[in-house]
Design a protein around this motif. Structure first.
Motif, mmCIF file in Angstrom:
data_model
loop_
_atom_site.group_PDB
_atom_site.id
_atom_site.type_symbol
_atom_site.label_atom_id
_atom_site.label_comp_id
_atom_site.label_asym_id
_atom_site.label_seq_id
_atom_site.Cartn_x
_atom_site.Cartn_y
_atom_site.Cartn_z
ATOM 1 N N THR A 111 0.857 -1.189 0.000
ATOM 2 C CA THR A 111 0.000 0.000 0.000
ATOM 3 C C THR A 111 0.890 1.234 0.000
ATOM 4 O O THR A 111 1.918 1.275 0.683
ATOM 5 C CB THR A 111 -0.916 0.013 1.241
ATOM 6 O OG1 THR A 111 -1.715 -1.184 1.241
ATOM 7 C CG2 THR A 111 -1.830 1.222 1.249
ATOM 8 N N ARG B 79 -6.471 -3.834 -7.368
ATOM 9 C CA ARG B 79 -5.713 -2.698 -6.831
ATOM 10 C C ARG B 79 -6.447 -1.415 -7.174
ATOM 11 O O ARG B 79 -6.820 -1.196 -8.320
ATOM 12 C CB ARG B 79 -4.316 -2.683 -7.435
ATOM 13 C CG ARG B 79 -3.319 -1.846 -6.660
ATOM 14 C CD ARG B 79 -1.961 -1.957 -7.317
ATOM 15 N NE ARG B 79 -0.904 -1.437 -6.486
ATOM 16 C CZ ARG B 79 0.263 -1.027 -6.954
ATOM 17 N NH1 ARG B 79 0.521 -1.068 -8.246
ATOM 18 N NH2 ARG B 79 1.180 -0.572 -6.145
ATOM 19 N N PRO C 74 -4.361 -2.789 -2.282
ATOM 20 C CA PRO C 74 -5.369 -3.821 -2.555
ATOM 21 C C PRO C 74 -6.770 -3.272 -2.292
ATOM 22 O O PRO C 74 -6.964 -2.475 -1.360
ATOM 23 C CB PRO C 74 -5.012 -4.934 -1.565
ATOM 24 C CG PRO C 74 -3.571 -4.705 -1.250
ATOM 25 C CD PRO C 74 -3.363 -3.224 -1.288
#
Length: 204
Positions: free
Chosen positions: A42, A68, A81
């Motif tokens: 992330t 994503r 994600p």
């Protein structure tokens, strides 16, 4: 910027994180984090200017897809994600990711972006091979006067050996981001010296 980046970090899984003190691929000031987890990593970015969000998000478009996604606000975004993005505790109003069309960089912003990208690439080269002189060094010194010497000095101050001890070279950019504000200021000074010739330097 930092407090916003910190709050966003607390809202996502972030066990193995690199702190970013600046963006070494873009002219604007930035704070952020890379929360590393392989394909499930992330990325948190908070910029000083709202226009920088759609401008820098362009570089991420090809990485977005079914698994994503991105959530963004006026001057920040988080990419990761979809399950992480859906759970982000956003403390500010969000903006649809496709709402803003990126504006074109000004001549100065384009110059500064090129300058900081040079800082990143030359910085990594200097960490690896400090005794070698880059074949394009003379040209860089003409385009970015004073930046090369200050870059090398900043890396020595930061600790070149310490950076080399980071086994994953992909994480060197985060380590070098600590010198970002110092070198961006130097890039601004360099622009003031060459601003009348920037168009010819760019070949425009």
């Amino acid at each position: 910027m930092q407090s916003k980046a910190d709050r966003l970090r607390r809202s996502v899984p972030c066990r193995d994180a690199d702190a970013l003190h600046d963006d070494l691929a873009f002219w604007d000031a930035m704070r952020g984090y890379d929360c590393l987890a392989g394909a499930d990593s992330t990325f948190i970015r908070v910029y000083a200017h709202a226009a920088s969000v759609p401008q820098t998000l362009e570089d991420w478009q090809d990485t977005l897809g079914a698994d994503r996604d991105v959530v963004r606000g006026e001057n920040w975004y988080v990419i990761g994600p979809r399950t992480v993005i859906d759970a982000v505790d956003v403390p500010w109003d969000t903006i649809p990711g496709d709402e803003a069309t990126p504006t074109k960089l000004t001549a100065e912003q384009d110059y500064l972006t090129t300058c900081v990208r040079f800082v990143a690439s030359e910085g990594e080269r200097y960490v690896q091979r400090p005794g070698e002189r880059d074949g394009s060094a003379k040209q860089y010194e003409t385009i970015f006067p004073g930046v090369l010497a200050d870059l090398h000095a900043a890396i020595e101050d930061l600790g070149r050996t310490r950076i080399r001890q980071i086994a994953d070279t992909e994480r060197w950019t985060a380590a070098l981001s600590q010198i970002g504000p110092r070198l961006k200021a130097k890039c601004v000074s360099a622009y003031e010296k060459v601003r009348t010739t920037v168009r010819s330097i760019e070949g425009g």
